[in-house]
Design a protein around this motif. Structure first.
Motif, PDB file in Angstrom:
ATOM      1  N   LEU A  22       1.037  -1.067  -0.066  1.00 31.61           N
ATOM      2  CA  LEU A  22      -0.054  -0.031   0.088  1.00 31.61           C
ATOM      3  C   LEU A  22       1.041   1.161  -0.089  1.00 31.61           C
ATOM      4  CD1 LEU A  22      -3.014   0.854   0.070  1.00 31.61           C
ATOM      5  CD2 LEU A  22      -2.727   1.077   2.439  1.00 31.61           C
ATOM      6  N   GLN A  23       1.157   2.121  -1.315  1.00 34.32           N
ATOM      7  CA  GLN A  23       2.150   3.005  -1.116  1.00 34.32           C
ATOM      8  C   GLN A  23       0.987   4.158  -0.681  1.00 34.32           C
ATOM      9  OE1 GLN A  23       5.171   3.504  -2.286  1.00 34.32           O
ATOM     10  NE2 GLN A  23       4.650   5.762  -1.500  1.00 34.32           N
ATOM     11  N   MET A  24       1.214   5.137   0.090  1.00 35.60           N
ATOM     12  CA  MET A  24       0.512   5.953   0.823  1.00 35.60           C
ATOM     13  C   MET A  24       1.065   7.490   0.532  1.00 35.60           C
ATOM     14  SD  MET A  24      -0.766   4.356   4.324  1.00 35.60           S
ATOM     15  CE  MET A  24       0.635   4.316   5.187  1.00 35.60           C
ATOM     16  N   ASN A  25       0.646   8.321  -0.335  1.00 33.91           N
ATOM     17  CA  ASN A  25       1.178   9.715  -0.541  1.00 33.91           C
ATOM     18  C   ASN A  25       0.447  10.642  -0.245  1.00 33.91           C
ATOM     19  OD1 ASN A  25       3.159   8.273  -1.992  1.00 33.91           O
ATOM     20  ND2 ASN A  25       2.118   8.480  -3.985  1.00 33.91           N
ATOM     21  N   SER A  26       1.044  11.810   0.155  1.00 35.55           N
ATOM     22  CA  SER A  26       0.014  12.954   0.487  1.00 35.55           C
ATOM     23  C   SER A  26      -0.669  12.724   1.723  1.00 35.55           C
ATOM     24  CB  SER A  26      -0.838  13.476  -0.558  1.00 35.55           C
ATOM     25  OG  SER A  26      -0.105  13.935  -1.799  1.00 35.55           O
ATOM     26  N   LEU A  27       0.199  12.142   2.710  1.00 38.76           N
ATOM     27  CA  LEU A  27      -0.528  11.701   3.844  1.00 38.76           C
ATOM     28  C   LEU A  27      -1.094  12.847   4.673  1.00 38.76           C
ATOM     29  CD1 LEU A  27       1.966   8.837   4.918  1.00 38.76           C
ATOM     30  CD2 LEU A  27      -0.458   8.584   4.664  1.00 38.76           C
ATOM     31  N   LYS A  28      -1.884  12.584   5.439  1.00 39.21           N
ATOM     32  CA  LYS A  28      -2.847  13.574   6.116  1.00 39.21           C
ATOM     33  C   LYS A  28      -2.958  13.089   7.654  1.00 39.21           C
ATOM     34  CE  LYS A  28      -5.854  14.818   2.234  1.00 39.21           C
ATOM     35  NZ  LYS A  28      -7.284  14.790   1.757  1.00 39.21           N
TER      36      LYS A  28
END
Length: 116
Positions: free
Chosen positions: A81-87
């Motif tokens: 699971l590639q997670m970008n622009s994390l909040k």
């Protein structure tokens, strides 16, 4: 025995990225879809994403669409699971999941903390 081992969590600042991995064993990996779920403090566990057994189709919850990408390598029995622009609202324990013969199996979870 069926085993799912999730790793890759950590602490990042908002806007950062992480890649989670889920290594599977004990079953015929490419016969089953695999999902990622998450549970934030004080909240219900929610489905984040899942991928078909061949990897040709995926589902995402609306809140992560365009930011997260699920993939799998059937040769390595691993889902990513590639997670970008994390909040900050992505902060949770992330679990991988497989439903095999009507039994749900869960990995041990990996903590993702996103600071603002």
């Amino acid at each position: 025995d069926v085993q799912l081992q999730a790793c890759g969590g950590g602490s990042v600042q908002a806007g950062g990225s992480l890649r989670l991995s889920c290594a599977a064993s004990g079953f015929t990996f490419d016969d089953y879809a695999i999902g990622w779920f998450r549970q934030a403090p004080g909240k219900e566990r929610e489905g984040v994403s899942c991928i078909t057994k061949s990897g040709d189709s995926a589902y995402y919850v609306d809140s992560v669409k365009g930011r997260f990408t699920i993939s799998r390598d059937n040769a390595k029995n691993t889902v990513y699971l590639q997670m970008n622009s994390l909040k900050p609202e992505d902060t949770a324990v992330y679990y991988c999941n497989a439903k095999i013969m009507r039994t749900e199996y869960w990995g041990q979870g990996t903590l993702v903390t996103v600071s603002s």
